[in-house]
Design an enzyme around this catalytic site. Structure first.
Site, PDB file in Angstrom:
ATOM      1  N   GLY A 237       6.526  -5.067  -4.991  1.00 13.67           N
ATOM      2  CA  GLY A 237       6.167  -4.178  -3.821  1.00 13.67           C
ATOM      3  C   GLY A 237       7.041  -3.076  -3.571  1.00 13.67           C
ATOM      4  O   GLY A 237       6.679  -2.191  -2.778  1.00 13.67           O
ATOM      5  N   GLU A 273       8.680  -9.445  -8.947  1.00 13.12           N
ATOM      6  CA  GLU A 273       7.626  -9.204  -9.595  1.00 13.12           C
ATOM      7  C   GLU A 273       7.183  -7.861  -9.399  1.00 13.12           C
ATOM      8  O   GLU A 273       5.938  -7.594  -8.719  1.00 13.12           O
ATOM      9  CB  GLU A 273       6.628 -10.244  -8.754  1.00 13.12           C
ATOM     10  CG  GLU A 273       6.720 -11.643  -8.957  1.00 13.12           C
ATOM     11  CD  GLU A 273       5.748 -12.543  -8.244  1.00 13.12           C
ATOM     12  OE1 GLU A 273       5.157 -11.948  -7.291  1.00 13.12           O
ATOM     13  OE2 GLU A 273       5.729 -13.640  -8.166  1.00 13.12           O
ATOM     14  N   GLY A 275       5.393  -4.458 -10.068  1.00 17.81           N
ATOM     15  CA  GLY A 275       4.119  -3.918 -10.776  1.00 17.81           C
ATOM     16  C   GLY A 275       4.096  -2.460 -10.756  1.00 17.81           C
ATOM     17  O   GLY A 275       4.605  -1.870 -11.847  1.00 17.81           O
ATOM     18  N   ARG A 312      -8.127   4.577  -6.593  1.00 20.77           N
ATOM     19  CA  ARG A 312      -7.348   4.362  -5.617  1.00 20.77           C
ATOM     20  C   ARG A 312      -7.609   5.440  -4.513  1.00 20.77           C
ATOM     21  O   ARG A 312      -7.547   5.255  -3.165  1.00 20.77           O
ATOM     22  CB  ARG A 312      -5.979   4.779  -6.153  1.00 20.77           C
ATOM     23  CG  ARG A 312      -5.407   3.523  -7.195  1.00 20.77           C
ATOM     24  CD  ARG A 312      -3.931   3.321  -7.320  1.00 20.77           C
ATOM     25  NE  ARG A 312      -3.183   3.033  -6.242  1.00 20.77           N
ATOM     26  CZ  ARG A 312      -2.639   3.755  -5.367  1.00 20.77           C
ATOM     27  NH1 ARG A 312      -2.540   5.109  -5.520  1.00 20.77           N
ATOM     28  NH2 ARG A 312      -2.002   3.075  -4.301  1.00 20.77           N
ATOM     29  N   TYR A 316      -8.173   3.703  -1.002  1.00 25.54           N
ATOM     30  CA  TYR A 316      -6.938   3.611  -0.045  1.00 25.54           C
ATOM     31  C   TYR A 316      -6.480   5.199   0.399  1.00 25.54           C
ATOM     32  O   TYR A 316      -5.417   5.164   0.956  1.00 25.54           O
ATOM     33  CB  TYR A 316      -5.706   3.135  -0.552  1.00 25.54           C
ATOM     34  CG  TYR A 316      -5.976   1.873  -1.606  1.00 25.54           C
ATOM     35  CD1 TYR A 316      -6.200   0.635  -0.920  1.00 25.54           C
ATOM     36  CD2 TYR A 316      -5.813   1.952  -3.068  1.00 25.54           C
ATOM     37  CE1 TYR A 316      -6.314  -0.353  -1.741  1.00 25.54           C
ATOM     38  CE2 TYR A 316      -5.625   0.773  -3.846  1.00 25.54           C
ATOM     39  CZ  TYR A 316      -6.438  -0.508  -3.309  1.00 25.54           C
ATOM     40  OH  TYR A 316      -6.296  -1.578  -4.063  1.00 25.54           O
ATOM     41  N   CYS A 343     -22.312   9.455  -7.997  1.00 30.19           N
ATOM     42  CA  CYS A 343     -23.324   9.589  -6.889  1.00 30.19           C
ATOM     43  C   CYS A 343     -22.748   8.775  -5.416  1.00 30.19           C
ATOM     44  O   CYS A 343     -23.472   7.664  -5.113  1.00 30.19           O
ATOM     45  CB  CYS A 343     -24.666   9.217  -7.159  1.00 30.19           C
ATOM     46  SG  CYS A 343     -25.229  10.272  -8.598  1.00 30.19           S
ATOM     47  N   GLU A 344     -21.951   9.112  -5.228  1.00 30.92           N
ATOM     48  CA  GLU A 344     -21.140   8.540  -3.806  1.00 30.92           C
ATOM     49  C   GLU A 344     -20.206   9.652  -3.016  1.00 30.92           C
ATOM     50  O   GLU A 344     -19.735  10.329  -3.683  1.00 30.92           O
ATOM     51  CB  GLU A 344     -20.131   7.474  -4.112  1.00 30.92           C
ATOM     52  CG  GLU A 344     -20.628   6.006  -4.862  1.00 30.92           C
ATOM     53  CD  GLU A 344     -20.919   5.061  -3.600  1.00 30.92           C
ATOM     54  OE1 GLU A 344     -20.642   5.336  -2.389  1.00 30.92           O
ATOM     55  OE2 GLU A 344     -21.673   4.167  -4.039  1.00 30.92           O
TER      56      GLU A 344
HETATM   57  N1  LLP Z   1       3.309 -10.172  -6.832  1.00 28.02           N
HETATM   58  C1  LLP Z   1       2.160 -10.440  -6.284  1.00 28.02           C
HETATM   59  C2  LLP Z   1       1.877 -11.901  -5.813  1.00 28.02           C
HETATM   60  C3  LLP Z   1       1.464  -9.284  -6.049  1.00 28.02           C
HETATM   61  O1  LLP Z   1      -0.002  -9.856  -5.170  1.00 28.02           O
HETATM   62  C4  LLP Z   1       1.563  -8.184  -6.334  1.00 28.02           C
HETATM   63  C5  LLP Z   1       0.408  -7.308  -5.992  1.00 28.02           C
HETATM   64  C6  LLP Z   1       2.852  -7.758  -6.698  1.00 28.02           C
HETATM   65  C7  LLP Z   1       3.459  -8.808  -7.277  1.00 28.02           C
HETATM   66  C8  LLP Z   1       2.919  -6.371  -7.395  1.00 28.02           C
HETATM   67  O2  LLP Z   1       3.152  -5.525  -6.517  1.00 28.02           O
HETATM   68  P1  LLP Z   1       3.728  -4.003  -6.661  1.00 28.02           P
HETATM   69  O3  LLP Z   1       5.301  -4.378  -7.473  1.00 28.02           O
HETATM   70  O4  LLP Z   1       2.763  -3.464  -7.819  1.00 28.02           O
HETATM   71  O5  LLP Z   1       3.627  -3.296  -5.281  1.00 28.02           O
HETATM   72  N2  LLP Z   1      -4.285  -2.110  -6.019  1.00 28.02           N
HETATM   73  C9  LLP Z   1      -3.432  -1.937  -5.024  1.00 28.02           C
HETATM   74  C10 LLP Z   1      -2.319  -2.567  -5.057  1.00 28.02           C
HETATM   75  C11 LLP Z   1      -2.492  -4.074  -4.829  1.00 28.02           C
HETATM   76  C12 LLP Z   1      -1.195  -5.078  -5.117  1.00 28.02           C
HETATM   77  C13 LLP Z   1      -1.615  -6.446  -5.010  1.00 28.02           C
HETATM   78  N3  LLP Z   1      -0.677  -7.405  -5.304  1.00 28.02           N
HETATM   79  C14 LLP Z   1      -3.010  -0.348  -5.236  1.00 28.02           C
HETATM   80  O6  LLP Z   1      -3.690   0.374  -6.083  1.00 28.02           O
HETATM   81  O7  LLP Z   1      -2.247   0.143  -4.372  1.00 28.02           O
END
Ligand code: LLP
Length: 419
Positions: A237, A273, A275, A312, A316, A343-344
């Site tokens: 996160g 975790e 991402g 994105r 968002y 086409c949106e």
């Molecule tokens: N762990 C779990 C259980 C999660 O659901 C997520 C993300 C992460 C870790 C990784 O989160 P991060 O470090 O990347 O913030 N598509 C959206 C983001 C959706 C995130 C969903 N879960 C976007 O493009 O902003």
């Protein structure tokens, strides 16, 4: 910090000019920098050491990207059978894989059990019962953490907040103790941890601190009730700067300090975790201008990339900075609405964006911070083939996913013989 810089008038990924890649493989394409991925991983892993980093595969699941991280000892947070297979294929050790998600199927559970993953992050009493059955059926014991929902507002976009009790994720804190008691009595379940994840793209530390404090108190309560808790998964996160939006999220070092301050003396193996933090700024989306359309007093920059390639902005309202591949454009700027060909009405990357006033058909540009939740969320709406992905390493590059051909796209459909 990333390795996308101008040199000799051209935007480069490490030592490779993006124009050269575009001329060779066409546009649009995603490009990732190995050195940037490695740097982000290393900075984060050092900041939270000795925690195990389990990269959230959903952010960027290309097997080559996962392999770059696997070679550094990174684990994986997966949410589907497909993601487990990708992680294993990339060489991520099963004992460094955690499995999250609210809707795991018996097949996915069985596959993960057979490969001996580290932990199931179980999100409901219903899932716990099914996992016990599946593990029993195949002769396994499933190592689990329950994902608790601490009801903390992450202060992020509503579509990416996960730790409020009205969200579908996790077990409300007030119910969690009872579910742990159930888990402790199930023969094919081994309770080992607690997990949580409160949301994505957090730009302040306060919600993390609150969540960690809640988790710590809960681990202590569980231990007092006789549960041997040895693992705490604190989720991902941490946000990244999407420069144009003017956000300046905390650094990994500042985040690591909070982790240590709150959880340092808990005597738990920690799992993180992240991402977006790892792959977000390690990737660009390169596109070419199809037309500059002048209409109703506006300029539309119509690119060959669209909302199906990078969702994105449409989903968002995310703002990804857009930069030309050449730095010899006019120094006078003009406002453009940057759009794709889909086409949106919502196929808009940004509005009234100041860009050089001499942009024309054929000019190439790149969206920054497109390495996370870019390619993984892309699709083929409007029958637009999936675009290529490229990995740069120093002065070499490799196509790590070829552009889908029209033949491949059409071959996905089948027409029954009776038609
Ligand atoms: N762990 C779990 C259980 C999660 O659901 C997520 C993300 C992460 C870790 C990784 O989160 P991060 O470090 O990347 O913030 N598509 C959206 C983001 C959706 C995130 C969903 N879960 C976007 O493009 O902003």
């Amino acid at each position: 910090m990333d390795y996308f810089n101008y040199s000799n008038g051209k935007l480069h990924a490490e030592d490779v000019a993006l124009d050269a890649i575009a001329s060779e493989i066409g546009t649009p394409f995603y490009v990732y920098s190995r050195a940037t991925l490695e740097r982000h991983y290393t900075v984060f892993a050092d900041a939270v050491a000795p925690a195990q980093v389990c990269y959230a595969v959903k952010a960027n699941s290309n097997i080559a990207v996962l392999k770059v991280l696997a070679l550094l000892g990174c684990g994986a947070d997966v949410v589907s059978g497909g993601e487990i297979r990708r992680a294993l294929e990339a060489g991520i050790a099963p004992e460094n894989i955690v499995f999250s998600g609210v809707g795991k199927t018996p097949e996915e559970m069985g596959f993960a059990l057979a490969h001996g993953i580290k932990q199931f992050n179980v999100e409901s009493a219903e899932e716990l019962a099914l996992l016990n059955d599946v593990a029993g059926e195949h002769g396994y014991t499933a190592p689990i953490a329950l994902r608790v929902n601490p009801d903390i507002d992450a202060g992020t976009h509503a579509k990416i907040t996960t730790g409020k009790k009205e969200n579908k994720f996790g077990i409300p804190l007030e119910d969690a103790m009872a579910v742990y008691q159930q888990a402790g009595e199930l023969p094919h379940i081994q309770v080992q941890g607690v997990s949580m994840h409160i949301g994505s793209q957090l730009t302040t530390l306060a919600p993390f601190r609150a969540a960690f404090e809640t988790a710590k108190a809960f681990v202590q309560q569980l231990r007092a009730a006789g549960h041997a808790i040895s693992v705490l998964d604190i989720g991902g996160g941490l946000g990244v700067p999407y420069e144009k939006a003017g956000e300046s999220p905390p650094t990994p070092t500042q985040y690591g300090e909070v982790v240590r301050e709150v959880l340092g003396d808990l005597d738990c193996e920690l799992i993180c975790e992240p991402g977006r933090l790892i792959s977000g700024n390690a990737g660009l989306l390169v596109a070419e201008t199809i037309f500059v359309k002048h209409s109703a007093g506006k300029r539309f920059l119509i690119l060959d990339a669209a909302m199906n390639d990078l969702m994105r902005p449409a989903l968002y309202d995310a703002q990804h900075e857009l930069v030309p591949l050449r730095d010899d454009h006019s120094t006078t700027s003009a406002p453009y609405d940057v759009v794709g060909p889909v086409c949106e009405t919502g196929d808009v990357f940004s509005k009234d964006t100041q860009l050089p006033d001499d942009l024309q058909r054929g000019d190439r540009l790149a969206f920054r911070t497109a390495g996370a939740y870019g390619a993984t969320m892309s699709h083929t709406y409007n029958s637009r083939p999936l675009i290529a992905e490229v990995l740069v390493d120093g002065d070499r590059f490799g196509v790590i996913r070829p552009r889908q051909s029209y033949e491949e796209l059409l071959a996905l459909d089948d027409v029954p013989q009776w038609l």
